[in-house]
Design a protein around this motif. Structure first.
Motif, PDB file in Angstrom:
ATOM      1  N   VAL A 126       0.831  -1.195   0.000  1.00  0.00           N
ATOM      2  CA  VAL A 126       0.000   0.000   0.000  1.00  0.00           C
ATOM      3  C   VAL A 126       0.873   1.257   0.000  1.00  0.00           C
ATOM      4  CG1 VAL A 126      -1.476   1.388   1.518  1.00  0.00           C
ATOM      5  CG2 VAL A 126      -2.148  -0.918   0.907  1.00  0.00           C
ATOM      6  N   GLY A 127       2.017   1.215   0.727  1.00  0.00           N
ATOM      7  CA  GLY A 127       2.920   2.357   0.698  1.00  0.00           C
ATOM      8  C   GLY A 127       3.402   2.653  -0.713  1.00  0.00           C
ATOM      9  N   GLY A 128       3.797   1.607  -1.443  1.00  0.00           N
ATOM     10  CA  GLY A 128       4.223   1.804  -2.823  1.00  0.00           C
ATOM     11  C   GLY A 128       3.087   2.224  -3.726  1.00  0.00           C
ATOM     12  N   LEU A 129       1.898   1.696  -3.464  1.00  0.00           N
ATOM     13  CA  LEU A 129       0.725   2.031  -4.273  1.00  0.00           C
ATOM     14  C   LEU A 129       0.329   3.492  -4.086  1.00  0.00           C
ATOM     15  CD1 LEU A 129      -1.608   1.125  -6.081  1.00  0.00           C
ATOM     16  CD2 LEU A 129      -2.744   0.216  -4.059  1.00  0.00           C
ATOM     17  N   ASP A 130       0.225   3.932  -2.842  1.00  0.00           N
ATOM     18  CA  ASP A 130      -0.144   5.327  -2.585  1.00  0.00           C
ATOM     19  C   ASP A 130       0.872   6.289  -3.197  1.00  0.00           C
ATOM     20  OD1 ASP A 130      -2.400   4.582  -1.190  1.00  0.00           O
ATOM     21  OD2 ASP A 130      -1.495   4.823   0.788  1.00  0.00           O
ATOM     22  N   ALA A 131       2.151   5.981  -3.027  1.00  0.00           N
ATOM     23  CA  ALA A 131       3.191   6.867  -3.539  1.00  0.00           C
ATOM     24  C   ALA A 131       3.150   6.943  -5.066  1.00  0.00           C
ATOM     25  CB  ALA A 131       4.563   6.395  -3.058  1.00  0.00           C
ATOM     26  N   SER A 132       3.108   5.790  -5.734  1.00  0.00           N
ATOM     27  CA  SER A 132       3.153   5.788  -7.200  1.00  0.00           C
ATOM     28  C   SER A 132       1.902   6.405  -7.801  1.00  0.00           C
ATOM     29  CB  SER A 132       3.354   4.362  -7.720  1.00  0.00           C
ATOM     30  OG  SER A 132       2.344   3.482  -7.262  1.00  0.00           O
ATOM     31  N   MET A 133       0.728   6.182  -7.197  1.00  0.00           N
ATOM     32  CA  MET A 133      -0.504   6.802  -7.709  1.00  0.00           C
ATOM     33  C   MET A 133      -0.395   8.318  -7.690  1.00  0.00           C
ATOM     34  SD  MET A 133      -3.945   4.813  -6.469  1.00  0.00           S
ATOM     35  CE  MET A 133      -3.735   5.433  -4.805  1.00  0.00           C
ATOM     36  N   ASN A 134       0.066   8.861  -6.562  1.00  0.00           N
ATOM     37  CA  ASN A 134       0.142  10.316  -6.454  1.00  0.00           C
ATOM     38  C   ASN A 134       1.277  10.901  -7.289  1.00  0.00           C
ATOM     39  OD1 ASN A 134      -1.952  11.409  -4.442  1.00  0.00           O
ATOM     40  ND2 ASN A 134      -1.191   9.585  -3.394  1.00  0.00           N
ATOM     41  N   MET A 135       2.343  10.123  -7.495  1.00  0.00           N
ATOM     42  CA  MET A 135       3.384  10.564  -8.428  1.00  0.00           C
ATOM     43  C   MET A 135       2.800  10.756  -9.821  1.00  0.00           C
ATOM     44  SD  MET A 135       6.538   8.058  -7.375  1.00  0.00           S
ATOM     45  CE  MET A 135       7.306   8.116  -5.751  1.00  0.00           C
ATOM     46  N   LEU A 136       2.029   9.783 -10.287  1.00  0.00           N
ATOM     47  CA  LEU A 136       1.416   9.889 -11.608  1.00  0.00           C
ATOM     48  C   LEU A 136       0.400  11.025 -11.659  1.00  0.00           C
ATOM     49  CD1 LEU A 136       0.814   6.207 -12.782  1.00  0.00           C
ATOM     50  CD2 LEU A 136       2.322   7.895 -13.804  1.00  0.00           C
ATOM     51  N   GLY A 137      -0.351  11.201 -10.569  1.00  0.00           N
ATOM     52  CA  GLY A 137      -1.337  12.275 -10.544  1.00  0.00           C
ATOM     53  C   GLY A 137      -0.705  13.642 -10.668  1.00  0.00           C
ATOM     54  N   VAL A 138       0.360  13.874  -9.911  1.00  0.00           N
ATOM     55  CA  VAL A 138       1.060  15.158  -9.979  1.00  0.00           C
ATOM     56  C   VAL A 138       1.703  15.345 -11.346  1.00  0.00           C
ATOM     57  CG1 VAL A 138       3.055  16.412  -9.084  1.00  0.00           C
ATOM     58  CG2 VAL A 138       1.424  15.400  -7.503  1.00  0.00           C
ATOM     59  N   SER A 139       2.251  14.265 -11.899  1.00  0.00           N
ATOM     60  CA  SER A 139       2.848  14.343 -13.229  1.00  0.00           C
ATOM     61  C   SER A 139       1.816  14.738 -14.284  1.00  0.00           C
ATOM     62  CB  SER A 139       3.462  12.978 -13.579  1.00  0.00           C
ATOM     63  OG  SER A 139       3.952  12.964 -14.893  1.00  0.00           O
ATOM     64  N   LEU A 140       0.641  14.124 -14.215  1.00  0.00           N
ATOM     65  CA  LEU A 140      -0.414  14.487 -15.163  1.00  0.00           C
ATOM     66  C   LEU A 140      -0.875  15.927 -14.957  1.00  0.00           C
ATOM     67  CD1 LEU A 140      -2.661  11.307 -15.402  1.00  0.00           C
ATOM     68  CD2 LEU A 140      -1.631  12.525 -17.314  1.00  0.00           C
ATOM     69  N   GLN A 141      -0.974  16.343 -13.717  1.00  0.00           N
ATOM     70  CA  GLN A 141      -1.395  17.716 -13.459  1.00  0.00           C
ATOM     71  C   GLN A 141      -0.374  18.707 -14.009  1.00  0.00           C
ATOM     72  OE1 GLN A 141      -3.764  18.971 -10.036  1.00  0.00           O
ATOM     73  NE2 GLN A 141      -1.963  20.079  -9.334  1.00  0.00           N
ATOM     74  N   HIS A 142       0.902  18.373 -13.907  1.00  0.00           N
ATOM     75  CA  HIS A 142       1.933  19.219 -14.512  1.00  0.00           C
ATOM     76  C   HIS A 142       1.709  19.363 -16.012  1.00  0.00           C
ATOM     77  CE1 HIS A 142       5.756  20.555 -16.112  1.00  0.00           C
ATOM     78  NE2 HIS A 142       5.844  19.439 -16.783  1.00  0.00           N
ATOM     79  N   THR A 143       1.372  18.256 -16.666  1.00  0.00           N
ATOM     80  CA  THR A 143       1.182  18.296 -18.112  1.00  0.00           C
ATOM     81  C   THR A 143      -0.081  19.057 -18.488  1.00  0.00           C
ATOM     82  OG1 THR A 143       2.278  16.145 -18.236  1.00  0.00           O
ATOM     83  CG2 THR A 143       1.075  16.868 -20.177  1.00  0.00           C
ATOM     84  N   TYR A 144      -1.158  18.851 -17.726  1.00  0.00           N
ATOM     85  CA  TYR A 144      -2.403  19.567 -17.975  1.00  0.00           C
ATOM     86  C   TYR A 144      -2.280  21.054 -17.677  1.00  0.00           C
ATOM     87  CZ  TYR A 144      -5.841  15.859 -18.923  1.00  0.00           C
ATOM     88  OH  TYR A 144      -6.585  14.857 -19.497  1.00  0.00           O
ATOM     89  N   ARG A 145      -1.410  21.402 -16.704  1.00  0.00           N
ATOM     90  CA  ARG A 145      -1.244  22.789 -16.235  1.00  0.00           C
ATOM     91  C   ARG A 145      -2.538  23.368 -15.681  1.00  0.00           C
ATOM     92  NH1 ARG A 145       2.504  24.869 -21.289  1.00  0.00           N
ATOM     93  NH2 ARG A 145       4.204  23.386 -20.933  1.00  0.00           N
ATOM     94  N   ARG A 146      -3.297  22.523 -15.038  1.00  0.00           N
ATOM     95  CA  ARG A 146      -4.475  22.951 -14.292  1.00  0.00           C
ATOM     96  C   ARG A 146      -4.785  21.894 -13.247  1.00  0.00           C
ATOM     97  NH1 ARG A 146      -9.930  21.292 -17.275  1.00  0.00           N
ATOM     98  NH2 ARG A 146      -9.174  19.701 -18.706  1.00  0.00           N
ATOM     99  N   SER A 147      -5.549  22.253 -12.249  1.00  0.00           N
ATOM    100  CA  SER A 147      -5.786  21.367 -11.122  1.00  0.00           C
ATOM    101  C   SER A 147      -6.685  20.194 -11.512  1.00  0.00           C
ATOM    102  CB  SER A 147      -6.434  22.148  -9.969  1.00  0.00           C
ATOM    103  OG  SER A 147      -6.657  21.305  -8.870  1.00  0.00           O
ATOM    104  N   ILE A 148      -6.172  18.970 -11.325  1.00  0.00           N
ATOM    105  CA  ILE A 148      -6.977  17.763 -11.535  1.00  0.00           C
ATOM    106  C   ILE A 148      -6.789  16.758 -10.391  1.00  0.00           C
ATOM    107  CG2 ILE A 148      -7.018  17.963 -14.054  1.00  0.00           C
ATOM    108  CD1 ILE A 148      -4.805  15.867 -14.185  1.00  0.00           C
ATOM    109  N   MET A 149      -5.924  17.084  -9.410  1.00  0.00           N
ATOM    110  CA  MET A 149      -5.619  16.128  -8.336  1.00  0.00           C
ATOM    111  C   MET A 149      -6.833  15.805  -7.478  1.00  0.00           C
ATOM    112  SD  MET A 149      -2.670  14.676  -8.122  1.00  0.00           S
ATOM    113  CE  MET A 149      -2.444  14.274  -6.393  1.00  0.00           C
ATOM    114  N   LEU A 150      -7.673  16.781  -7.219  1.00  0.00           N
ATOM    115  CA  LEU A 150      -8.845  16.522  -6.391  1.00  0.00           C
ATOM    116  C   LEU A 150      -9.776  15.506  -7.043  1.00  0.00           C
ATOM    117  CD1 LEU A 150      -9.364  20.116  -5.106  1.00  0.00           C
ATOM    118  CD2 LEU A 150      -9.405  18.130  -3.614  1.00  0.00           C
ATOM    119  N   GLY A 151      -9.820  15.519  -8.360  1.00  0.00           N
ATOM    120  CA  GLY A 151     -10.652  14.559  -9.075  1.00  0.00           C
ATOM    121  C   GLY A 151     -10.179  13.134  -8.853  1.00  0.00           C
TER     122      GLY A 151
END
Length: 415
Positions: A126-151
């Motif tokens: 679960v530690g690896g799962l939580d970390a990797s999920m949020n890494m991908l989320g932040v990475s996608l938000q960087h690419t979108y250049r708008r807030s999508i993490m709450l979704g």
């Protein structure tokens, strides 16, 4: 107002128009968040049944439960090192099915060593799962250049509601753990494996503060305010998940049936708040949304502590859901923004404080309730969550932000 001075659409909407790959990556990651929410809820809501199945004593149970977040912190630390060699999507693709299989094995076993091993594996994964999920989320938000993490975190909340509902049905109809977990795992593993085909990793942007290997050094002194905010938020969350039912029944004298309602209400309002929260961040910026959420959460704790009866207490837990729900996703986003050259490492370290808050929150409120009062105990997480206001500047987007009047072009902004 002079029409010539009005911002143009290009000035107010400077986020990247997503292509199919990004849209598919966003949807696939939402599936992963949903699955994780469901799996975790299936575990934590059936702890009494697990205790009965394995004959775990009341004295030993806290040791088992404490081991899970401690090992999850170790899993998050390990993930920081692993993603230096493989992409976060690879970690997520394989660790999520393992979490599901481990949950099934936990439900199928009947010897104490099986419970110890499976819960330990669950924690690490679960530690690896939580970390990797949020890494991908932040990475996608960087690419979108708008807030999508709450979704993404709204998908997690939805999964939690579904998982808790399945667990309630299993308890109500006296379904065995293996019969409950088996069909859920049989659906969720293929779902996540198929979705994982569309995970979208992004390269880290180059920054002036990078080391010789091209990575930015994560300075814990700079990250620590966000770490404290993360821990405080999870102290608040664990207070609701572990003490809302007991508080309503013992302190506010509700019926046993009514005492189960506050956490369900909390989960639903968390889902609602996260579903609309990204729009608020795009319009006003992250820091104002976090400040508002903090104030609403503090008001929720105050209402709970002062409630004359059960229904007013449930109003307080409703406010808590609406307030706390925005803090954690925006804390991950702010960490990525603070260290754009190595957001993966920043998120892995920040994620540890998720488990610190989970470990501290429940025993803290319980101890204060025993030596003082449970009404007074509710004021302590209120004050800790309120400390987020002291660190709200850590959520500022600097020269960039999201939403009308906030968006300005910046190539490394991820939050």
């Amino acid at each position: 107002m002079d029409p010539a001075a009005a911002p143009t659409p290009a000035q107010t909407t400077k986020y990247r128009q997503p292509d199919d790959r990004l849209r598919h990556g966003r949807a696939a990651l939402a599936v992963s968040f949903f699955t994780q929410g469901a799996l975790f809820a299936l575990l934590v809501t059936r702890i009494p049944a697990i205790q009965d199945r394995y004959g775990i004593s009341d004295g030993l149970l806290p040791v088992f439960l404490a081991a899970v977040p401690i090992l999850a912190g170790g899993g998050s630390i390990a993930t920081e090192q692993i993603v230096k060699r493989v992409r976060p999507s690879v970690v997520l693709r394989w660790v999520q099915p393992v979490v599901a299989v481990v949950l099934l094995l936990l439900g199928a076993g009947d010897q104490l060593w099986v419970a110890a091993v499976t819960l330990a594996l669950f924690g690490v994964c679960v530690g690896g799962l939580d970390a990797s999920m949020n890494m991908l989320g932040v990475s996608l938000q960087h690419t979108y250049r708008r807030s999508i993490m709450l979704g993404f975190h709204a998908s997690y909340s939805l999964g939690g509601i579904v998982g808790a509902s399945l667990a309630w049905s299993g308890a109500h109809w006296h379904v065995s753990l293996v019969a409950l977990y088996g069909p859920a795992v049989a659906v969720l593993i293929p779902l996540t494996l198929v979705a994982s085909r569309w995970y979208a990793d992004q390269e880290q942007p180059a920054v002036e503060t990078a080391d010789e290997g091209g990575r930015q050094t994560v300075v814990m002194r700079m990250l620590m305010p966000l770490c404290l905010v993360m821990a405080f938020a999870y102290i608040g969350d664990s207070t609701v998940s572990n003490w809302s039912a007991k508080y309503l029944q013992d302190t506010l004298h509700s019926s046993e049936q009514l005492s189960t309602v506050p956490y369900a209400v909390y989960m639903v309002t968390t889902l609602i708040g996260r579903s609309v929260g990204d729009f608020g961040v795009r319009r006003y910026g992250a820091a104002p949304v976090v400040r508002l959420g903090t104030v609403v959460a503090m008001a929720g704790f105050a209402v709970v502590a002062a409630a004359p009866g059960a229904w007013v207490g449930m109003l307080g837990f409703t406010l808590l859901g609406l307030g706390l729900c925005v803090i954690v996703p925006q804390t991950f986003a702010a960490a990525g923004r603070m260290f754009p050259g190595d957001s993966d490492a920043a998120i892995a370290r920040l994620n540890i404080f998720n488990y610190v808050g989970f470990l501290v929150g429940s025993p803290l409120v319980g101890a204060l309730g025993d030596v003082w009062s449970y009404r007074g105990a509710m004021l302590v997480p209120m004050l800790l969550v309120g400390a987020t206001l002291l660190y709200a500047r850590s959520f500022e987007a600097g020269p960039a932000g999201y939403g009308v009047g906030h968006e300005r072009q910046r190539t490394v902004d991820v939050g």
